[in-house]
Motif scaffolding. Structure first.
Motif, PDB file in Angstrom:
ATOM      1  N   LEU A  42      31.297  21.830  28.871  1.00 59.92           N
ATOM      2  CA  LEU A  42      30.019  21.405  29.444  1.00 59.92           C
ATOM      3  C   LEU A  42      30.159  20.100  30.211  1.00 59.92           C
ATOM      4  N   TYR A  43      30.714  19.090  29.572  1.00 62.29           N
ATOM      5  CA  TYR A  43      30.685  17.747  30.148  1.00 62.29           C
ATOM      6  C   TYR A  43      31.758  17.500  31.201  1.00 62.29           C
ATOM      7  N   PHE A  44      32.820  18.284  31.190  1.00 54.03           N
ATOM      8  CA  PHE A  44      33.892  18.054  32.151  1.00 54.03           C
ATOM      9  C   PHE A  44      34.041  19.174  33.175  1.00 54.03           C
ATOM     10  N   ARG A  45      33.133  20.148  33.157  1.00 52.49           N
ATOM     11  CA  ARG A  45      33.219  21.239  34.125  1.00 52.49           C
ATOM     12  C   ARG A  45      31.853  21.748  34.576  1.00 52.49           C
ATOM     13  N   VAL A  46      30.931  21.925  33.648  1.00 48.90           N
ATOM     14  CA  VAL A  46      29.731  22.711  33.948  1.00 48.90           C
ATOM     15  C   VAL A  46      28.523  21.859  34.318  1.00 48.90           C
ATOM     16  N   LEU A  47      28.235  20.850  33.536  1.00 46.56           N
ATOM     17  CA  LEU A  47      27.003  20.078  33.725  1.00 46.56           C
ATOM     18  C   LEU A  47      27.034  19.232  34.998  1.00 46.56           C
ATOM     19  N   ILE A  49      25.931  15.976  36.037  1.00 47.17           N
ATOM     20  CA  ILE A  49      25.509  14.753  35.354  1.00 47.17           C
ATOM     21  C   ILE A  49      25.999  13.528  36.110  1.00 47.17           C
ATOM     22  N   TYR A  50      25.400  12.384  35.789  1.00 47.40           N
ATOM     23  CA  TYR A  50      25.677  11.130  36.474  1.00 47.40           C
ATOM     24  C   TYR A  50      25.823  10.034  35.419  1.00 47.40           C
ATOM     25  N   PRO A  51      27.039   9.803  34.906  1.00 45.24           N
ATOM     26  CA  PRO A  51      27.220   8.829  33.825  1.00 45.24           C
ATOM     27  C   PRO A  51      26.692   7.435  34.152  1.00 45.24           C
ATOM     28  N   ASP A  52      26.724   7.051  35.424  1.00 43.70           N
ATOM     29  CA  ASP A  52      26.204   5.731  35.804  1.00 43.70           C
ATOM     30  C   ASP A  52      24.691   5.733  35.970  1.00 43.70           C
ATOM     31  N   GLN A  53      24.092   6.931  35.959  1.00 40.66           N
ATOM     32  CA  GLN A  53      22.630   7.078  36.015  1.00 40.66           C
ATOM     33  C   GLN A  53      22.217   8.142  35.000  1.00 40.66           C
ATOM     34  N   PRO A  54      22.226   7.799  33.716  1.00 45.73           N
ATOM     35  CA  PRO A  54      21.973   8.814  32.669  1.00 45.73           C
ATOM     36  C   PRO A  54      20.630   9.519  32.780  1.00 45.73           C
ATOM     37  N   LYS A  55      19.656   8.887  33.415  1.00 45.90           N
ATOM     38  CA  LYS A  55      18.324   9.485  33.537  1.00 45.90           C
ATOM     39  C   LYS A  55      18.055  10.011  34.947  1.00 45.90           C
ATOM     40  N   LEU A  77      30.741  11.972  25.247  1.00 48.48           N
ATOM     41  CA  LEU A  77      30.008  11.098  26.169  1.00 48.48           C
ATOM     42  C   LEU A  77      30.844   9.887  26.565  1.00 48.48           C
ATOM     43  N   ALA A  78      31.574   9.333  25.609  1.00 51.48           N
ATOM     44  CA  ALA A  78      32.414   8.170  25.897  1.00 51.48           C
ATOM     45  C   ALA A  78      33.547   8.551  26.847  1.00 51.48           C
ATOM     46  N   LYS A  79      34.188   9.682  26.587  1.00 54.11           N
ATOM     47  CA  LYS A  79      35.260  10.141  27.467  1.00 54.11           C
ATOM     48  C   LYS A  79      34.751  10.393  28.883  1.00 54.11           C
ATOM     49  N   ARG A  80      33.491  10.774  28.985  1.00 53.49           N
ATOM     50  CA  ARG A  80      32.892  11.091  30.290  1.00 53.49           C
ATOM     51  C   ARG A  80      32.331   9.869  30.988  1.00 53.49           C
ATOM     52  N   GLY A  81      32.296   8.725  30.279  1.00 57.35           N
ATOM     53  CA  GLY A  81      31.890   7.484  30.928  1.00 57.35           C
ATOM     54  C   GLY A  81      30.484   7.012  30.653  1.00 57.35           C
ATOM     55  N   LEU A  98      25.431   4.301  17.110  1.00 55.89           N
ATOM     56  CA  LEU A  98      26.036   5.614  16.903  1.00 55.89           C
ATOM     57  C   LEU A  98      25.777   6.064  15.476  1.00 55.89           C
ATOM     58  N   ASN A  99      24.568   6.560  15.270  1.00 53.30           N
ATOM     59  CA  ASN A  99      24.133   6.980  13.940  1.00 53.30           C
ATOM     60  C   ASN A  99      24.634   8.396  13.634  1.00 53.30           C
ATOM     61  N   GLY A 100      24.307   8.877  12.441  1.00 55.93           N
ATOM     62  CA  GLY A 100      24.717  10.206  12.030  1.00 55.93           C
ATOM     63  C   GLY A 100      24.035  11.323  12.787  1.00 55.93           C
ATOM     64  N   HIS A 101      22.923  11.000  13.454  1.00 58.32           N
ATOM     65  CA  HIS A 101      22.230  11.956  14.316  1.00 58.32           C
ATOM     66  C   HIS A 101      21.907  11.251  15.626  1.00 58.32           C
ATOM     67  N   PRO A 102      21.993  11.940  16.759  1.00 59.41           N
ATOM     68  CA  PRO A 102      21.853  11.281  18.061  1.00 59.41           C
ATOM     69  C   PRO A 102      20.435  10.799  18.338  1.00 59.41           C
ATOM     70  N   ASN A 103      20.358   9.635  18.972  1.00 64.85           N
ATOM     71  CA  ASN A 103      19.085   8.980  19.266  1.00 64.85           C
ATOM     72  C   ASN A 103      19.001   8.713  20.763  1.00 64.85           C
ATOM     73  N   CYS A 104      18.062   9.360  21.441  1.00 66.74           N
ATOM     74  CA  CYS A 104      17.955   9.224  22.893  1.00 66.74           C
ATOM     75  C   CYS A 104      17.456   7.848  23.317  1.00 66.74           C
ATOM     76  N   ASN A 105      16.874   7.098  22.392  1.00 62.67           N
ATOM     77  CA  ASN A 105      16.397   5.753  22.713  1.00 62.67           C
ATOM     78  C   ASN A 105      17.510   4.712  22.656  1.00 62.67           C
ATOM     79  N   LYS A 106      18.647   5.093  22.121  1.00 63.84           N
ATOM     80  CA  LYS A 106      19.746   4.146  21.955  1.00 63.84           C
ATOM     81  C   LYS A 106      21.017   4.532  22.699  1.00 63.84           C
ATOM     82  N   VAL A 107      21.302   5.819  22.790  1.00 66.58           N
ATOM     83  CA  VAL A 107      22.594   6.266  23.313  1.00 66.58           C
ATOM     84  C   VAL A 107      22.423   6.932  24.677  1.00 66.58           C
ATOM     85  N   PRO A 108      22.988   6.359  25.735  1.00 68.78           N
ATOM     86  CA  PRO A 108      22.874   6.982  27.054  1.00 68.78           C
ATOM     87  C   PRO A 108      23.542   8.347  27.084  1.00 68.78           C
ATOM     88  N   GLY A 109      22.856   9.285  27.711  1.00 69.01           N
ATOM     89  CA  GLY A 109      23.370  10.652  27.784  1.00 69.01           C
ATOM     90  C   GLY A 109      22.776  11.580  26.749  1.00 69.01           C
TER      91      GLY A 109
END
Length: 269
Positions: A42-47, A49-55, A77-81, A98-109
């Motif tokens: 997904l992250y390295f072929r299909v999606l 996405i714009y790592p420098d503009q996550p939104k 996400l880190a490997k993708r920038g 980087l909690n046990g479940h992903p948080n869109c308010n804290k983690v870009p992407g």
């Protein structure tokens, strides 16, 4: 990336995931290992996405509904920038984002908070429907676990997606045959999934979810209806003593096991 490059990246992500869970003393390594090939494709072929503009409004959306496998998503996400790779060492530490479940308010992407199972697919249906309403051309992808598909909210979302004709939506079911505490077959066996999704009006593709070439082909497909990829995977894939063992849903390797797993994941690099 081409297939061989994707396979190499997936192995790197698996090694880093193993290290992160070992150092944190917690995690959900079994379901992470089964899902990493899909995340990599997904992250390295299909999606789009714009790592420098996550939104970026034109980005494709990905929802990790099986949110307990967040560590694999963070590393991808880190490997993708999207975030610094050295931040992975803070996984589950006090004050870390980087909690046990992903948080869109804290983690870009991260597109939406997940953790309670059965929530991600309904949210993804909303995202796909929003694109239709606004005339946007982004696609929405969502990954669930097969045990998670026992949740009734998923089937309501599946009905809605067919009703709305969401051909811009792809559901990937990580069908590794195990959930917390038991095999899927011993809990509430919803397999086979294909005829059920087809009965609800979806197109369905079944693949080996740990074979990169099959994963890429399935994820790049787009038809006239919502698309489900039933990805037959192995829990703990790539690590001999973890594979298809229910206790590795959230077990943490000791030092000896860590060294064995690291060696096995290094052999193909």
């Amino acid at each position: 990336m081409q297939t061989q490059e994707l396979e190499r990246m997936a192995r790197q992500i698996r090694r880093r995931d193993l290290q992160a869970v070992f150092e944190a003393g917690a995690g959900h390594i079994g379901g992470e290992m089964s899902a990493i090939d899909i995340l990599t494709a997904l992250y390295f072929r299909v999606l789009r996405i714009y790592p420098d503009q996550p939104k970026h409004p034109g980005r494709d959306r990905f929802v990790l509904s099986k949110g307990h496998t967040a560590c694999a998503l963070y590393i991808t996400l880190a490997k993708r920038g999207f975030l610094p790779e050295d931040e992975i060492s803070t996984f589950l530490k006090p004050g870390s984002r980087l909690n046990g479940h992903p948080n869109c308010n804290k983690v870009p992407g991260v597109e939406t908070n997940t953790g309670p199972l059965g929530h991600g697919l309904p949210v993804a249906v909303g995202m796909a429907k929003a694109a239709k309403l606004s005339g946007a051309d982004y696609r929405t992808f969502v990954m669930t676990g097969d045990g998670e598909m026992q949740e009734g909210s998923n089937w309501e979302a599946i009905m809605a997606a067919a009703q709305f004709g969401l051909d811009n939506l792809t559901l990937v079911v990580d069908h590794n045959r195990f959930q917390q505490g038991a095999a899927l077959a011993d809990t509430n066996d919803i397999a086979p999934l294909r005829p059920k999704l087809e009965a609800f009006g979806w197109e369905v593709t079944e693949i080996n979810g740990n074979a990169m070439a099959e994963v890429v082909t399935a994820l790049e497909y787009r038809g006239a209806r919502p698309h489900c990829v039933v990805a037959h995977t192995n829990k703990g894939h790539g690590i001999s003593f973890m594979q298809d063992r229910v206790d590795w849903h959230h077990k943490v390797p000791n030092k000896e096991q860590y060294e064995i797993a690291l060696a096995e994941l290094s052999e193909a690099l």
